[in-house]
Write a protein that holds these residues in place. Structure first.
Motif, PDB file in Angstrom:
ATOM      1  N   GLN A   1      38.314  32.172  28.787  1.00 53.33           N
ATOM      2  CA  GLN A   1      38.402  32.823  29.788  1.00 53.33           C
ATOM      3  C   GLN A   1      38.506  31.888  31.081  1.00 53.33           C
ATOM      4  O   GLN A   1      38.554  32.314  32.333  1.00 53.33           O
ATOM      5  N   TRP A   2      37.308  31.038  31.209  1.00 46.65           N
ATOM      6  CA  TRP A   2      36.586  30.382  31.689  1.00 46.65           C
ATOM      7  C   TRP A   2      37.560  29.264  32.621  1.00 46.65           C
ATOM      8  O   TRP A   2      38.116  29.430  34.026  1.00 46.65           O
TER       9      TRP A   2
ATOM     10  N   ALA B   1      36.388  38.842  38.370  1.00 46.03           N
ATOM     11  CA  ALA B   1      36.842  37.546  38.666  1.00 46.03           C
ATOM     12  C   ALA B   1      38.472  37.065  38.445  1.00 46.03           C
ATOM     13  O   ALA B   1      38.826  37.197  39.414  1.00 46.03           O
TER      14      ALA B   1
ATOM     15  N   PHE C   1      34.167  38.832  34.210  1.00 50.50           N
ATOM     16  CA  PHE C   1      35.120  38.339  34.216  1.00 50.50           C
ATOM     17  C   PHE C   1      35.556  38.862  34.605  1.00 50.50           C
ATOM     18  O   PHE C   1      37.399  38.055  35.224  1.00 50.50           O
TER      19      PHE C   1
ATOM     20  N   LEU D   1      40.600  31.160  35.335  1.00 48.47           N
ATOM     21  CA  LEU D   1      40.066  31.503  36.869  1.00 48.47           C
ATOM     22  C   LEU D   1      40.814  29.611  38.121  1.00 48.47           C
ATOM     23  O   LEU D   1      41.354  30.503  39.273  1.00 48.47           O
TER      24      LEU D   1
ATOM     25  N   ALA E   1      30.197  37.537  34.361  1.00 46.73           N
ATOM     26  CA  ALA E   1      30.114  37.647  33.625  1.00 46.73           C
ATOM     27  C   ALA E   1      28.984  37.183  32.653  1.00 46.73           C
ATOM     28  O   ALA E   1      28.975  38.404  31.605  1.00 46.73           O
TER      29      ALA E   1
ATOM     30  N   SER F   1      32.435  31.580  39.557  1.00 50.42           N
ATOM     31  CA  SER F   1      32.688  32.791  40.357  1.00 50.42           C
ATOM     32  C   SER F   1      32.790  33.467  38.707  1.00 50.42           C
ATOM     33  O   SER F   1      32.319  34.585  38.306  1.00 50.42           O
ATOM     34  N   TYR F   2      33.338  31.781  37.463  1.00 58.12           N
ATOM     35  CA  TYR F   2      32.899  32.426  35.839  1.00 58.12           C
ATOM     36  C   TYR F   2      31.295  33.369  35.980  1.00 58.12           C
ATOM     37  O   TYR F   2      31.691  34.286  34.508  1.00 58.12           O
TER      38      TYR F   2
ATOM     39  N   CYS G   1      32.454  21.602  31.839  1.00 58.51           N
ATOM     40  CA  CYS G   1      32.753  23.178  31.278  1.00 58.51           C
ATOM     41  C   CYS G   1      32.212  23.670  29.897  1.00 58.51           C
ATOM     42  O   CYS G   1      31.890  24.641  29.610  1.00 58.51           O
TER      43      CYS G   1
END
Length: 253
Positions: A114-115, A164, A161, A118, A154, A150-151, A16
Motif C-alpha cells: 500500500q505504502w 490518501a 489509505f 503513494l 491509515a 500521508s500513509y 519504510c
C-alpha cells in the motif's frame, strides 16, 4: 545519474521497510488471507506460487521498469535521465514487494504494498513540475516526503489509505491534464489518455475481483490479475507521456 537515482529510491525504501516491521502499523487494515482474492490457490505449488497468475504477473513490473531504465531517451541534460531512472527503480522494487505479500500473507509486505503506491503516484506531479519549471530539489524532496508521510492516515481510519490514494491519483491526473493542455500534442494526448484508461482499469478491476469471478472468463485470469496488467500499462504509458514531454524541451531552465 543512475547511481543517484538508485540511492534516492533505496534510502526511503529501506526506511519504510524498517518502519513497516517496527510494529507501528500493526493496527492498519490490510488483507492477510487469500479469501480476498478470486484466484484459487494451488496447494501443490510452493508458497511463492500459491496463486500462480497473480504472483507471476509481478514479473511484469520488473521487466517494464528494467526496459525503461536502460531505454535511451536523448535528454538535453542528465536530470531528465534522473527522473526517468527514479521512476524505473520504483517499478522494479514494487513488483517483488507485491509478490512477497502474496506468498507470505504477512503484515509488513502488505503495508509496504500500500505504502509504496503513494510516492509512485506522487512522482508524476514531481516529474511534470520539473518538465514545466525546471530543476527544484526542494520541490522533489518536499512532495515525496509529504507523500510518504500521508500513509499515516491509515493509522487513524480504516479508509485512511484509500483517501490518501484517491488524492494521489487525482493529483497525478490533474497535473498530467494541466501540462498536456499547455505543452502537449496529439502524441502526448494519446499516451495520457491510455495512462488514465489503464489507471481506471487498475482500480475498477481490482475492486470487482470477486464479482467478476462469477463469470468463468475471470476465474483463472481474475480481475486482480488484469488490474495488475493495467497497472503495468499505467506505468508504461506514464513513461511515454512524460519522456515525450521532456523531448519537446518544454521546461524553463
Amino acid at each position: 545519474m543512475v547511481y543517484a537515482a538508485f540511492i534516492h529510491v533505496l534510502i526511503p525504501f529501506c526506511l519504510c521497510v524498517i518502519l513497516a516491521n517496527s510494529g507501528l502499523f500493526d493496527h492498519v487494515v490490510v488483507d492477510l488471507t487469500y479469501d480476498h482474492y478470486a484466484e484459487k490457490t494451488v496447494q501443490w505449488l510452493p508458497a511463492f506460487l500459491a496463486m500462480p497468475f497473480n504472483c507471476l504477473v509481478n514479473v511484469g513490473y520488473v521487466v517494464m521498469g528494467t526496459f525503461w531504465l536502460f531505454k535511451p531517451i536523448g535528454p538535453r541534460d542528465s536530470r531528465e535521465r534522473y527522473f526517468k531512472d527514479v521512476f524505473a527503480f520504483m517499478a522494479i522494487l514494487y513488483g517483488p514487494i507485491q509478490w512477497i505479500r502474496l506468498s507470505s500473507l504477512s503484515r509488513a509486505p502488505a503495508v509496504l504494498d500500500q505504502w509504496f503506491t503513494l510516492p509512485i503516484f506522487a512522482w508524476v506531479p514531481v516529474w511534470c513540475h520539473f518538465t514545466e519549471h525546471g530543476w527544484s530539489p526542494w520541490h522533489v524532496l518536499t512532495t515525496e516526503t509529504v507523500s510518504i508521510l500521508s500513509y499515516a492516515l491509515a493509522l487513524f481510519h480504516e479508509l485512511g489509505f484509500d483517501a490518501a490514494l484517491a488524492c494521489h491519483v487525482a493529483g497525478a491526473v490533474f497535473t498530467g491534464v494541466k501540462i498536456q493542455r499547455s505543452h502537449g500534442d496529439a502524441t502526448t494526448l494519446r499516451h495520457l489518455l491510455l495512462a488514465v484508461l489503464s489507471c481506471s482499469g487498475f482500480v475498477v478491476l481490482k475492486l470487482l475481483d470477486l464479482t467478476l469471478a462469477q463469470n468463468w472468463l475471470f476465474q483463472n485470469l481474475t480481475g486482480h490479475f488484469w488490474s495488475k496488467i493495467c497497472d503495468i500499462l499505467q506505468f508504461h504509458f506514464s513513461f511515454c507521456f512524460l519522456t515525450d514531454l521532456n523531448a519537446k524541451g518544454t521546461k524553463k531552465l
